[in-house]
Write an enzyme that holds these catalytic residues in place. Structure first.
Site, short mmCIF file in Angstrom:
data_model
loop_
_atom_site.label_atom_id
_atom_site.label_comp_id
_atom_site.label_asym_id
_atom_site.label_seq_id
_atom_site.Cartn_x
_atom_site.Cartn_y
_atom_site.Cartn_z
N SER A 54 0.83 -1.21 0.00
CA SER A 54 0.00 0.00 0.00
C SER A 54 0.86 1.26 0.00
CB SER A 54 -0.89 0.01 1.24
OG SER A 54 -1.41 1.32 1.41
N HIS A 95 -1.39 -1.20 -4.21
CA HIS A 95 -2.63 -0.81 -3.54
C HIS A 95 -2.64 0.70 -3.33
CE1 HIS A 95 -6.16 -1.65 -1.02
NE2 HIS A 95 -5.67 -0.79 -0.13
N ASP A 120 -4.54 3.77 -1.70
CA ASP A 120 -5.51 4.15 -0.67
C ASP A 120 -5.92 5.60 -0.81
OD1 ASP A 120 -5.93 1.86 1.05
OD2 ASP A 120 -3.81 2.04 1.59
N MET A 178 -8.30 8.56 0.51
CA MET A 178 -9.08 8.94 1.70
C MET A 178 -9.50 10.40 1.59
SD MET A 178 -6.71 7.29 4.65
CE MET A 178 -6.25 5.56 4.64
N HIS A 227 -8.42 1.62 -3.77
CA HIS A 227 -9.29 1.45 -2.61
C HIS A 227 -9.85 2.83 -2.24
CE1 HIS A 227 -9.50 0.20 1.94
NE2 HIS A 227 -10.71 0.38 1.42
N MET A 279 -11.77 5.11 -0.12
CA MET A 279 -12.39 5.33 1.20
C MET A 279 -12.95 6.74 1.20
SD MET A 279 -9.38 3.49 3.38
CE MET A 279 -8.21 3.68 2.04
N MET A 338 -11.85 -5.49 5.39
CA MET A 338 -11.01 -4.62 6.21
C MET A 338 -10.72 -5.31 7.54
SD MET A 338 -10.26 -2.02 4.43
CE MET A 338 -9.23 -1.34 5.74
N PHE A 375 -6.03 4.73 8.60
CA PHE A 375 -4.62 4.88 8.95
C PHE A 375 -3.86 3.58 8.71
CE2 PHE A 375 -7.25 7.58 11.57
CZ PHE A 375 -6.67 8.83 11.37
N GLY A 376 -2.58 3.72 8.38
CA GLY A 376 -1.71 2.56 8.32
C GLY A 376 -1.21 2.24 9.72
N GLY A 377 -0.60 1.08 9.86
CA GLY A 377 0.07 0.74 11.12
C GLY A 377 -0.81 0.34 12.28
N ASP A 390 -7.06 -6.28 4.08
CA ASP A 390 -6.34 -5.01 4.19
C ASP A 390 -6.32 -4.53 5.64
OD1 ASP A 390 -5.23 -2.51 3.77
OD2 ASP A 390 -6.93 -1.71 2.62
N GLY A 431 -3.14 -4.26 9.01
CA GLY A 431 -2.45 -4.97 10.09
C GLY A 431 -1.80 -6.28 9.69
N SER A 485 2.57 -0.74 6.21
CA SER A 485 3.74 -0.45 7.05
C SER A 485 4.71 -1.63 7.10
CB SER A 485 3.30 -0.04 8.46
OG SER A 485 2.32 -0.92 8.94
C1 DX5 Z 1 -6.15 1.51 5.93
C2 DX5 Z 1 -5.76 1.33 4.49
C3 DX5 Z 1 -4.73 0.31 4.33
C4 DX5 Z 1 -3.41 0.66 4.97
C5 DX5 Z 1 -2.86 -0.61 5.52
O1 DX5 Z 1 -7.21 2.37 6.01
O2 DX5 Z 1 -6.87 0.95 3.70
O3 DX5 Z 1 -4.53 -0.08 2.97
O4 DX5 Z 1 -2.47 1.23 4.09
O5 DX5 Z 1 -1.74 -0.32 6.25
P1 DX5 Z 1 -1.10 -1.37 7.25
O6 DX5 Z 1 -0.72 -2.57 6.39
O7 DX5 Z 1 0.06 -0.65 7.81
O8 DX5 Z 1 -2.15 -1.74 8.26
ZN ZN Z 2 -6.47 0.03 1.65
#
Ligand code: DX5
Ligand code: ZN
Length: 217
Positions: A7, A32, A34, A36, A65, A67, A136, A142-144, A174, A176, A197
């Site tokens: 991502s 991927h 993302d 937002m 993706h 969002m 999901m 958010f990532g991480g 997608d 964690g 991440s």
């Molecule tokens: C979260 C995103 C994910 C995100 C995943 O809202 O849709 O695609 O980048 O990040 P990790 O793999 O760090 O959870």
């Molecule tokens: Zn995503």
């Protein structure tokens, strides 16, 4: 074949082209993307212009993706020659059937994403229409974040439905995903694995992609 989709959200935006080249060279099969909007999710990432800046720089397909609220308004913007999937959130679409048809009319495969609190049953009436379902495993934004274990049950339920009603469906996960849990999602039925991440915050991005690919092959 299972595929890994790093991502871009966790990439270093100041050297996006370079980072994409690294994951491509390491064997990742999909990018991927993302998107937002700060409304559907409490964060703003980037839009179609950033994604399009990679056109001609990579052969990898884009897995978009969205969002965002009102995704119908923006579908054309994301339908590029690299775009394989456009995925919208079931929770963001009042006329989900229409939106899925709209994506397909652009010659792009259509995906629908489910937040952790959204049951598989919302897809009951359109299951055969879908090219992809994105589960999901974190709340988007958010990532991480940490993987929510109940996503595994949802993946298994989708895998059963897929066998009965839509054998060509791709199940994607997608949020964690780590070296520790990546195998459990593919064993449950996922064929397209997103990782942000875990890939881009690794000490060596190429090595990390290869490690992850090894675990899901
Ligand atoms: C979260 C995103 C994910 C995100 C995943 O809202 O849709 O695609 O980048 O990040 P990790 O793999 O760090 O959870
Ligand atoms: Zn995503």
């Amino acid at each position: 074949m299972n595929r890994l989709a790093p991502s871009l959200l966790s990439a270093d935006f100041s050297k996006l082209e370079e980072q994409v080249a690294l994951i491509e060279r390491a064997g990742a099969q999909v990018i991927h993307v993302d998107v937002m909007d700060g409304h559907f999710v409490p964060n703003i990432s980037f839009g179609a212009a950033v994604m399009k800046s990679l056109l001609g720089k990579t052969k990898l397909p884009f897995d978009v993706h969205l969002m965002i609220e009102n995704p119908d308004q923006y579908l054309e913007d994301f339908a590029t020659e690299n775009t394989e999937y456009i995925t919208v959130h079931a929770e963001a679409c009042t006329h989900l059937h229409r939106t899925v048809q709209h994506i397909k009319s652009l010659g792009i495969k259509a995906g629908v994403s489910l937040n952790p609190a959204t049951p598989v049953s919302v897809l009951e009436a359109i299951f055969e229409e879908l090219d992809l379902v994105l589960v999901m495993s974190v709340n988007p934004g958010f990532g991480g974040q940490s993987f929510i274990p109940s996503a595994l049950d949802k993946i298994k339920a989708l895998h059963e439905l897929k066998a009965q009603r839509n054998p060509n469906l791709v199940i994607e996960v997608d949020g964690g995903i780590t070296l520790e849990n990546i195998k459990s999602v593919t064993e449950a039925g996922v064929e397209l694995v997103v990782a942000g991440s875990t890939v881009f915050c690794a000490p060596n991005i190429e090595t990390r992609v290869k490690e992850m690919l090894e675990l899901i092959k």
